[in-house]
Design a protein around this motif. Structure first.
Motif, PDB file in Angstrom:
ATOM      1  N   ILE A   1       4.746  -4.255  -5.880  1.00  0.00           N
ATOM      2  CA  ILE A   1       4.033  -3.046  -5.452  1.00  0.00           C
ATOM      3  C   ILE A   1       2.896  -3.415  -4.497  1.00  0.00           C
ATOM      4  CG2 ILE A   1       2.708  -1.046  -6.227  1.00  0.00           C
ATOM      5  CD1 ILE A   1       4.196  -1.279  -8.904  1.00  0.00           C
ATOM      6  N   TYR A   2       2.965  -2.856  -3.276  1.00  0.00           N
ATOM      7  CA  TYR A   2       1.918  -3.027  -2.279  1.00  0.00           C
ATOM      8  C   TYR A   2       1.033  -1.781  -2.272  1.00  0.00           C
ATOM      9  CZ  TYR A   2       4.379  -7.047  -0.275  1.00  0.00           C
ATOM     10  OH  TYR A   2       4.970  -8.266  -0.077  1.00  0.00           O
ATOM     11  N   PRO A   3      -0.205  -1.890  -1.817  1.00  0.00           N
ATOM     12  CA  PRO A   3      -1.098  -0.719  -1.830  1.00  0.00           C
ATOM     13  C   PRO A   3      -0.575   0.441  -0.982  1.00  0.00           C
ATOM     14  CG  PRO A   3      -2.332  -2.740  -1.406  1.00  0.00           C
ATOM     15  CD  PRO A   3      -0.878  -3.093  -1.316  1.00  0.00           C
ATOM     16  N   ASP A   4       0.004   0.121   0.184  1.00  0.00           N
ATOM     17  CA  ASP A   4       0.456   1.173   1.101  1.00  0.00           C
ATOM     18  C   ASP A   4       1.642   0.636   1.895  1.00  0.00           C
ATOM     19  OD1 ASP A   4       0.611   3.498   2.625  1.00  0.00           O
ATOM     20  OD2 ASP A   4      -1.548   3.604   2.969  1.00  0.00           O
ATOM     21  N   THR A   5       1.826   1.093   3.101  1.00  0.00           N
ATOM     22  CA  THR A   5       2.947   0.646   3.920  1.00  0.00           C
ATOM     23  C   THR A   5       2.868  -0.858   4.188  1.00  0.00           C
ATOM     24  OG1 THR A   5       1.670   1.275   5.868  1.00  0.00           O
ATOM     25  CG2 THR A   5       3.298   2.864   5.056  1.00  0.00           C
TER      26      THR A   5
ATOM     27  N   ASN B   1       5.237  -4.296   6.420  1.00  0.00           N
ATOM     28  CA  ASN B   1       6.182  -4.546   7.505  1.00  0.00           C
ATOM     29  C   ASN B   1       7.337  -5.418   7.029  1.00  0.00           C
ATOM     30  OD1 ASN B   1       5.275  -7.274   7.593  1.00  0.00           O
ATOM     31  ND2 ASN B   1       3.651  -6.718   9.041  1.00  0.00           N
ATOM     32  N   SER B   2       8.249  -5.721   7.940  1.00  0.00           N
ATOM     33  CA  SER B   2       9.462  -6.445   7.565  1.00  0.00           C
ATOM     34  C   SER B   2       9.182  -7.874   7.122  1.00  0.00           C
ATOM     35  CB  SER B   2      10.449  -6.458   8.729  1.00  0.00           C
ATOM     36  OG  SER B   2       9.859  -7.045   9.877  1.00  0.00           O
ATOM     37  N   GLU B   3       7.976  -8.366   7.427  1.00  0.00           N
ATOM     38  CA  GLU B   3       7.575  -9.693   6.980  1.00  0.00           C
ATOM     39  C   GLU B   3       6.680  -9.617   5.752  1.00  0.00           C
ATOM     40  OE1 GLU B   3       5.819 -11.486  10.409  1.00  0.00           O
ATOM     41  OE2 GLU B   3       7.749 -11.850  11.380  1.00  0.00           O
ATOM     42  N   PHE B   4       6.617  -8.428   5.147  1.00  0.00           N
ATOM     43  CA  PHE B   4       5.896  -8.168   3.898  1.00  0.00           C
ATOM     44  C   PHE B   4       4.370  -8.219   4.058  1.00  0.00           C
ATOM     45  CE2 PHE B   4       9.771 -10.744   2.803  1.00  0.00           C
ATOM     46  CZ  PHE B   4      10.596  -9.648   2.662  1.00  0.00           C
ATOM     47  N   GLY B   5       3.895  -8.066   5.298  1.00  0.00           N
ATOM     48  CA  GLY B   5       2.464  -7.952   5.513  1.00  0.00           C
ATOM     49  C   GLY B   5       2.004  -6.527   5.266  1.00  0.00           C
ATOM     50  N   PHE B   6       0.804  -6.360   4.712  1.00  0.00           N
ATOM     51  CA  PHE B   6       0.339  -5.014   4.367  1.00  0.00           C
ATOM     52  C   PHE B   6      -1.097  -4.750   4.789  1.00  0.00           C
ATOM     53  CE2 PHE B   6      -0.714  -7.804   0.864  1.00  0.00           C
ATOM     54  CZ  PHE B   6      -1.983  -7.420   0.488  1.00  0.00           C
ATOM     55  N   SER B   7      -1.720  -5.699   5.499  1.00  0.00           N
ATOM     56  CA  SER B   7      -3.132  -5.508   5.829  1.00  0.00           C
ATOM     57  C   SER B   7      -3.405  -5.335   7.318  1.00  0.00           C
ATOM     58  CB  SER B   7      -3.949  -6.703   5.310  1.00  0.00           C
ATOM     59  OG  SER B   7      -3.471  -7.919   5.873  1.00  0.00           O
ATOM     60  N   SER B   8      -2.407  -5.653   8.162  1.00  0.00           N
ATOM     61  CA  SER B   8      -2.639  -5.508   9.596  1.00  0.00           C
ATOM     62  C   SER B   8      -1.305  -5.384  10.328  1.00  0.00           C
ATOM     63  CB  SER B   8      -3.408  -6.728  10.130  1.00  0.00           C
ATOM     64  OG  SER B   8      -2.651  -7.917   9.939  1.00  0.00           O
ATOM     65  N   GLY B   9      -1.386  -5.098  11.625  1.00  0.00           N
ATOM     66  CA  GLY B   9      -0.181  -5.022  12.432  1.00  0.00           C
ATOM     67  C   GLY B   9       0.600  -3.737  12.232  1.00  0.00           C
ATOM     68  N   ASP B  10       1.820  -3.734  12.717  1.00  0.00           N
ATOM     69  CA  ASP B  10       2.690  -2.562  12.633  1.00  0.00           C
ATOM     70  C   ASP B  10       3.276  -2.475  11.236  1.00  0.00           C
ATOM     71  OD1 ASP B  10       4.295  -0.414  13.182  1.00  0.00           O
ATOM     72  OD2 ASP B  10       5.870  -1.607  14.125  1.00  0.00           O
ATOM     73  N   ARG B  11       2.884  -1.458  10.493  1.00  0.00           N
ATOM     74  CA  ARG B  11       3.348  -1.310   9.109  1.00  0.00           C
ATOM     75  C   ARG B  11       3.910   0.099   8.925  1.00  0.00           C
ATOM     76  NH1 ARG B  11      -0.869  -0.924   6.046  1.00  0.00           N
ATOM     77  NH2 ARG B  11      -2.359  -0.761   7.752  1.00  0.00           N
ATOM     78  N   SER B  12       5.193   0.201   8.641  1.00  0.00           N
ATOM     79  CA  SER B  12       5.801   1.530   8.514  1.00  0.00           C
ATOM     80  C   SER B  12       6.755   1.638   7.313  1.00  0.00           C
ATOM     81  CB  SER B  12       6.574   1.878   9.797  1.00  0.00           C
ATOM     82  OG  SER B  12       7.599   0.915  10.024  1.00  0.00           O
ATOM     83  N   ILE B  13       6.950   0.546   6.584  1.00  0.00           N
ATOM     84  CA  ILE B  13       7.926   0.557   5.491  1.00  0.00           C
ATOM     85  C   ILE B  13       7.268   1.044   4.205  1.00  0.00           C
ATOM     86  CG2 ILE B  13       9.546  -0.825   4.138  1.00  0.00           C
ATOM     87  CD1 ILE B  13       9.726  -2.750   6.502  1.00  0.00           C
ATOM     88  N   LEU B  14       7.904   2.007   3.547  1.00  0.00           N
ATOM     89  CA  LEU B  14       7.405   2.547   2.275  1.00  0.00           C
ATOM     90  C   LEU B  14       8.097   1.911   1.077  1.00  0.00           C
ATOM     91  CD1 LEU B  14       7.306   6.340   3.220  1.00  0.00           C
ATOM     92  CD2 LEU B  14       5.380   4.756   3.148  1.00  0.00           C
ATOM     93  N   GLY B  15       9.312   1.440   1.277  1.00  0.00           N
ATOM     94  CA  GLY B  15      10.057   0.826   0.183  1.00  0.00           C
ATOM     95  C   GLY B  15      11.282   0.131   0.729  1.00  0.00           C
TER      96      GLY B  15
ATOM     97  N   GLY C   1      19.596 -11.240   0.605  1.00  0.00           N
ATOM     98  CA  GLY C   1      19.467 -12.661   0.894  1.00  0.00           C
ATOM     99  C   GLY C   1      18.583 -13.339  -0.132  1.00  0.00           C
ATOM    100  N   TYR C   2      17.584 -14.083   0.340  1.00  0.00           N
ATOM    101  CA  TYR C   2      16.694 -14.786  -0.595  1.00  0.00           C
ATOM    102  C   TYR C   2      15.818 -13.826  -1.394  1.00  0.00           C
ATOM    103  CZ  TYR C   2      12.570 -14.110   2.379  1.00  0.00           C
ATOM    104  OH  TYR C   2      11.518 -13.556   3.088  1.00  0.00           O
ATOM    105  N   MET C   3      15.759 -12.561  -0.951  1.00  0.00           N
ATOM    106  CA  MET C   3      15.003 -11.541  -1.679  1.00  0.00           C
ATOM    107  C   MET C   3      15.912 -10.692  -2.573  1.00  0.00           C
ATOM    108  SD  MET C   3      11.716 -11.582  -1.129  1.00  0.00           S
ATOM    109  CE  MET C   3      11.135  -9.907  -1.395  1.00  0.00           C
ATOM    110  N   ASN C   4      17.129 -11.121  -2.760  1.00  0.00           N
ATOM    111  CA  ASN C   4      18.053 -10.367  -3.608  1.00  0.00           C
ATOM    112  C   ASN C   4      17.490 -10.234  -5.024  1.00  0.00           C
ATOM    113  OD1 ASN C   4      20.594  -9.019  -3.814  1.00  0.00           O
ATOM    114  ND2 ASN C   4      21.339 -10.706  -5.061  1.00  0.00           N
ATOM    115  N   GLY C   5      17.634  -9.045  -5.584  1.00  0.00           N
ATOM    116  CA  GLY C   5      17.090  -8.790  -6.918  1.00  0.00           C
ATOM    117  C   GLY C   5      15.663  -8.281  -6.908  1.00  0.00           C
ATOM    118  N   GLN C   6      15.076  -8.174  -5.715  1.00  0.00           N
ATOM    119  CA  GLN C   6      13.703  -7.704  -5.582  1.00  0.00           C
ATOM    120  C   GLN C   6      13.685  -6.297  -4.978  1.00  0.00           C
ATOM    121  OE1 GLN C   6      11.438 -10.355  -6.423  1.00  0.00           O
ATOM    122  NE2 GLN C   6      13.350 -11.462  -6.792  1.00  0.00           N
ATOM    123  N   MET C   7      12.711  -5.513  -5.393  1.00  0.00           N
ATOM    124  CA  MET C   7      12.425  -4.231  -4.749  1.00  0.00           C
ATOM    125  C   MET C   7      10.952  -4.222  -4.384  1.00  0.00           C
ATOM    126  SD  MET C   7      12.684  -0.310  -6.205  1.00  0.00           S
ATOM    127  CE  MET C   7      14.459  -0.311  -6.301  1.00  0.00           C
ATOM    128  N   LEU C   8      10.644  -3.706  -3.199  1.00  0.00           N
ATOM    129  CA  LEU C   8       9.260  -3.579  -2.760  1.00  0.00           C
ATOM    130  C   LEU C   8       8.935  -2.103  -2.589  1.00  0.00           C
ATOM    131  CD1 LEU C   8      10.495  -6.357  -1.516  1.00  0.00           C
ATOM    132  CD2 LEU C   8       8.346  -6.424  -0.258  1.00  0.00           C
TER     133      LEU C   8
END
Length: 260
Positions: free
Chosen positions: A111-115, A117-131, A136-143
């Motif tokens: 769980i991230y505070p807000d949106t 990005n595709s590299e899992f950054g949440f504090s700066s840059g272009d962030r538009s992913i909600l979930g 691949g290596y992240m199989n079994g994970q949900m964000l």
């Protein structure tokens, strides 16, 4: 000597992990937690509020089971029971008609505070992913975005429910392919009618003749997840405006959330 130290460290880490899991399970299964969980469900989850007493008890058991089996982790936010219960409720809602079915392809929810990005950054840059559901290596994970998770249960939010959207992706993925064709959910005679209806509805979205979220027109997989949000948040409206779609979703999810 080095190998002995590495082995000893690994054993101690394993013991600590097992201890934490036992502590968490004891906490989550305690009467105090069950009371808090029920209070959150009564306050926040409309789907739960509409159930009868026996169904509420079954829903509570499923929520508690999810919390005890799936690891929740907060990145940039503090761990809390509200998010635990809301994530678990989001997981249970789409599969509530399936008895004791569990997600075989999920081990962790991050769980991230807000949106983010595709590299899992949440504090700066272009962030538009909600979930998102990892692969691949992240199989079994949900964000998930914490903000979006909570807004999905807000009274003013009529159509959008990010967490249900992502859990439906997991459900879609359970047959081996995330393709929007619910082979595990629909009997074979209903698969072709589903595919035909999906293509018809996507055309109407693209032509501006539908109230379904345009994001559902991206592909068949997103369509399934988007209309599942609609099905569980505004079932009466979906039944009124898209009766054929509602009927097939009712068969797929083996439940009818509308009350009128």
């Amino acid at each position: 000597m080095i190998l002995v130290l590495v082995f000893a460290t690994a054993i101690l880490l394993l013991i600590w992990i097992v201890h934490r899991l036992r502590v968490n399970r004891k906490k989550n299964g305690s009467p105090d937690f069950r009371i808090k969980m029920k209070d959150i469900l009564n306050r926040e989850v409309v789907f739960y509020q509409k159930l009868n007493d026996a169904e509420k008890e079954r829903f509570e058991t499923a929520v508690n089971d999810f919390i005890n089996r799936v690891h929740l982790e907060w990145v940039g936010a503090e761990a809390n029971d509200l998010d635990r219960v809301l994530v678990a409720a989001s997981a249970v809602i789409p599969i509530f008609g399936f008895g004791n079915w569990r997600y075989p392809n999920l081990t962790n929810v991050i769980i991230y505070p807000d949106t983010f990005n595709s590299e899992f950054g949440f504090s700066s840059g272009d962030r538009s992913i909600l979930g998102m559901v990892g692969s691949g290596y992240m199989n079994g994970q949900m964000l998930l975005s914490q903000k979006s998770l909570r807004e999905g249960f807000a009274a003013h939010n009529q159509y959008s429910h990010t967490a249900i959207h992502e859990f439906v992706h997991l459900l879609d993925k359970a047959d081996g392919t995330t393709d929007g064709i619910p082979y595990l959910l629909l009997d074979k005679p209903y698969i072709l009618p589903w595919i035909n209806l999906v293509h018809q509805e996507i055309r109407e979205i693209c032509e501006g003749r539908s109230d379904i979220n345009p994001y559902g027109a991206i592909n068949e997989s997103e369509f399934l997840a988007v209309v599942a949000e609609y099905f569980f948040t505004q079932p009466e409206l979906l039944h009124q405006r898209h009766p054929e779609l509602y009927a097939l979703l009712k068969k797929a999810f083996q439940q009818s959330p509308k009350t009128t």
